[in-house]
Write a protein that holds these residues in place. Structure first.
Motif, mmCIF file in Angstrom:
data_model
loop_
_atom_site.group_PDB
_atom_site.id
_atom_site.type_symbol
_atom_site.label_atom_id
_atom_site.label_comp_id
_atom_site.label_asym_id
_atom_site.label_seq_id
_atom_site.Cartn_x
_atom_site.Cartn_y
_atom_site.Cartn_z
ATOM 1 N N GLN A 151 -6.734 16.167 -24.190
ATOM 2 C CA GLN A 151 -6.771 14.876 -24.767
ATOM 3 C C GLN A 151 -6.262 15.420 -26.056
ATOM 4 N N GLN A 152 -6.246 16.399 -26.677
ATOM 5 C CA GLN A 152 -5.459 16.693 -28.131
ATOM 6 C C GLN A 152 -4.016 16.761 -27.927
ATOM 7 N N ARG A 153 -3.406 17.085 -26.900
ATOM 8 C CA ARG A 153 -2.103 16.736 -26.622
ATOM 9 C C ARG A 153 -1.629 15.363 -26.445
ATOM 10 N N VAL A 154 -2.734 14.710 -25.751
ATOM 11 C CA VAL A 154 -2.437 13.074 -25.858
ATOM 12 C C VAL A 154 -2.219 12.600 -27.339
ATOM 13 N N CYS A 155 -3.236 12.925 -28.143
ATOM 14 C CA CYS A 155 -3.363 12.555 -29.614
ATOM 15 C C CYS A 155 -2.181 13.012 -30.197
ATOM 16 N N ILE A 156 -1.684 14.301 -30.006
ATOM 17 C CA ILE A 156 -0.388 14.687 -30.666
ATOM 18 C C ILE A 156 0.883 14.140 -30.259
ATOM 19 N N ALA A 157 0.843 13.749 -28.940
ATOM 20 C CA ALA A 157 2.001 12.844 -28.458
ATOM 21 C C ALA A 157 1.961 11.489 -28.997
ATOM 22 N N ARG A 158 0.737 11.069 -29.105
ATOM 23 C CA ARG A 158 0.619 9.706 -29.705
ATOM 24 C C ARG A 158 1.249 9.805 -31.439
ATOM 25 N N ALA A 159 0.815 10.676 -32.193
ATOM 26 C CA ALA A 159 1.319 10.982 -33.213
ATOM 27 C C ALA A 159 2.848 11.222 -33.308
ATOM 28 N N LEU A 160 3.418 11.769 -32.369
ATOM 29 C CA LEU A 160 4.825 11.892 -32.316
ATOM 30 C C LEU A 160 5.777 10.849 -31.856
ATOM 31 N N VAL A 161 5.155 9.810 -31.182
ATOM 32 C CA VAL A 161 5.830 8.826 -30.442
ATOM 33 C C VAL A 161 6.850 8.092 -31.423
ATOM 34 N N THR A 162 6.334 7.654 -32.169
ATOM 35 C CA THR A 162 7.187 6.800 -33.485
ATOM 36 C C THR A 162 7.981 7.502 -34.240
ATOM 37 N N ASN A 163 8.170 8.840 -33.768
ATOM 38 C CA ASN A 163 9.229 9.852 -34.508
ATOM 39 C C ASN A 163 8.931 9.978 -35.900
ATOM 40 N N PRO A 164 7.816 10.135 -36.429
ATOM 41 C CA PRO A 164 7.433 10.146 -37.779
ATOM 42 C C PRO A 164 7.879 11.826 -38.501
ATOM 43 N N PRO A 165 8.424 11.763 -39.765
ATOM 44 C CA PRO A 165 8.680 12.968 -40.358
ATOM 45 C C PRO A 165 7.482 13.682 -40.756
ATOM 46 N N ILE A 166 6.453 13.129 -40.628
ATOM 47 C CA ILE A 166 5.315 13.689 -41.356
ATOM 48 C C ILE A 166 4.056 13.495 -40.563
ATOM 49 N N ILE A 167 3.458 14.626 -40.198
ATOM 50 C CA ILE A 167 2.057 14.510 -39.362
ATOM 51 C C ILE A 167 0.843 14.937 -40.245
ATOM 52 N N LEU A 168 -0.167 14.188 -40.536
ATOM 53 C CA LEU A 168 -1.394 14.874 -41.096
ATOM 54 C C LEU A 168 -2.486 15.219 -39.844
ATOM 55 N N ALA A 169 -2.799 16.182 -40.030
ATOM 56 C CA ALA A 169 -3.865 16.684 -38.886
ATOM 57 C C ALA A 169 -5.138 17.030 -39.606
ATOM 58 N N ASP A 170 -6.365 16.577 -39.025
ATOM 59 C CA ASP A 170 -7.420 16.485 -39.502
ATOM 60 C C ASP A 170 -8.634 17.506 -38.409
ATOM 61 N N GLU A 171 -8.580 18.812 -39.084
ATOM 62 C CA GLU A 171 -9.333 19.694 -38.126
ATOM 63 C C GLU A 171 -8.820 19.568 -36.408
ATOM 64 N N PRO A 172 -7.713 19.670 -36.375
ATOM 65 C CA PRO A 172 -6.875 19.477 -35.039
ATOM 66 C C PRO A 172 -7.459 20.195 -33.941
ATOM 67 N N THR A 173 -8.073 21.383 -34.185
ATOM 68 C CA THR A 173 -8.892 22.298 -33.005
ATOM 69 C C THR A 173 -10.049 22.247 -33.199
ATOM 70 N N GLY A 174 -10.908 21.631 -34.055
ATOM 71 C CA GLY A 174 -12.329 21.773 -34.377
ATOM 72 C C GLY A 174 -13.204 21.384 -33.206
ATOM 73 N N SER A 175 -12.662 20.506 -32.287
ATOM 74 C CA SER A 175 -13.486 20.407 -30.908
ATOM 75 C C SER A 175 -13.163 21.125 -29.949
ATOM 76 N N LEU A 176 -12.300 22.182 -30.013
ATOM 77 C CA LEU A 176 -11.534 22.938 -28.837
ATOM 78 C C LEU A 176 -12.218 24.439 -28.836
ATOM 79 N N ASP A 177 -12.100 24.962 -27.608
ATOM 80 C CA ASP A 177 -12.637 26.367 -27.373
ATOM 81 C C ASP A 177 -11.431 27.314 -27.936
ATOM 82 N N SER A 178 -11.714 28.725 -28.072
ATOM 83 C CA SER A 178 -10.809 29.342 -28.640
ATOM 84 C C SER A 178 -9.212 29.722 -27.883
#
Length: 231
Positions: A151-178
């Motif tokens: 799901q987080q990879r989908v979120c990352i792909a969604r962030a990338l799809v419009t080819n933005p030069p900047i990505i803002l990430a809010d606790e990107p691994t906070g819901s994930l195991d180590s």
């Protein structure tokens, strides 16, 4: 690429007429170069999410200037901000915020639909992004059929799809195991290196923060760059 100068902001708490002003951002100035990974570490309530929202244009600041790609963004209207974000900024959220009724492919595709891109072009762009994040085999799965890491990879792909030069990430691994956290951090570093994307990551996790080229600490609304430890 990004320059903040003398950012100040307060929140009002209490009943109307007897509100108390609480400073949340205190005279913050810093800059970010293209292709940098910047981390901002701080406890809950330190002001780091407020700062990220200010950079994104979701927050109307009381004082200060934000320049992105040479454009002053603090005085843009809501509509102008939305248009600017769609071309320049992608977002990664802790809780994914995927549309449950859409497949992984459709969640990633949605931004391109909104921009008016044709169906064939959308398909090619989304397929390319799916390959980059390793999701080709689950593109037709719905969010509840995916693991947290997927799901987080989908979120990352969604962030990338419009080819933005900047990505803002809010606790990107906070819901994930180590283990999954490490996979996502490796992916962020790979995308930064291969696509020259600028990342600003807010986190309370030192391990996440340490992937950054520069690390800042946020405490009670004050931002300071962390000095690297001597080897």
């Amino acid at each position: 690429m990004i320059k903040l100068q003398n950012i100040n902001h307060t929140f009002k708490i209490g009943k109307k007429g007897s509100e108390k002003k609480v400073p949340v951002l205190k005279d913050i100035s810093f800059s970010v170069e293209q292709g940098e990974i910047i981390s901002i570490v701080g406890k809950s309530g330190s002001g780091k999410s407020t700062l990220l929202n200010a950079i994104a244009g979701f927050l109307k600041l009381e004082q200060g200037s934000i320049m992105i790609h040479g454009k002053e963004t603090t005085n843009l209207t809501e509509a102008e901000h939305a248009k600017f974000r769609s071309k320049n900024i992608g977002f990664i959220f802790q809780n994914f915020q995927l549309m449950p009724g859409l497949t992984a492919f459709e969640n990633i595709e949605l931004s391109l639909k909104i921009q008016g891109m044709g169906k064939n072009a959308r398909f090619q762009v989304v397929q390319n992004i799916l390959r980059k994040v390793g999701l080709e085999k689950v593109s037709d799965h719905y969010p509840n059929e995916l693991s947290g890491g997927q799901q987080q990879r989908v979120c990352i792909a969604r962030a990338l799809v419009t080819n933005p030069p900047i990505i803002l990430a809010d606790e990107p691994t906070g819901s994930l195991d180590s283990e999954t956290e490490q996979e996502i951090l490796q992916l962020i570093m790979l995308l930064n290196e291969s696509m020259d994307i600028t990342f600003i990551i807010i986190t309370h996790d030192e391990e996440v923060a340490n992937i950054a080229h520069r690390k800042f600490r946020m405490h009670d609304g004050v931002l300071k760059e962390a000095v690297p430890s001597a080897v």
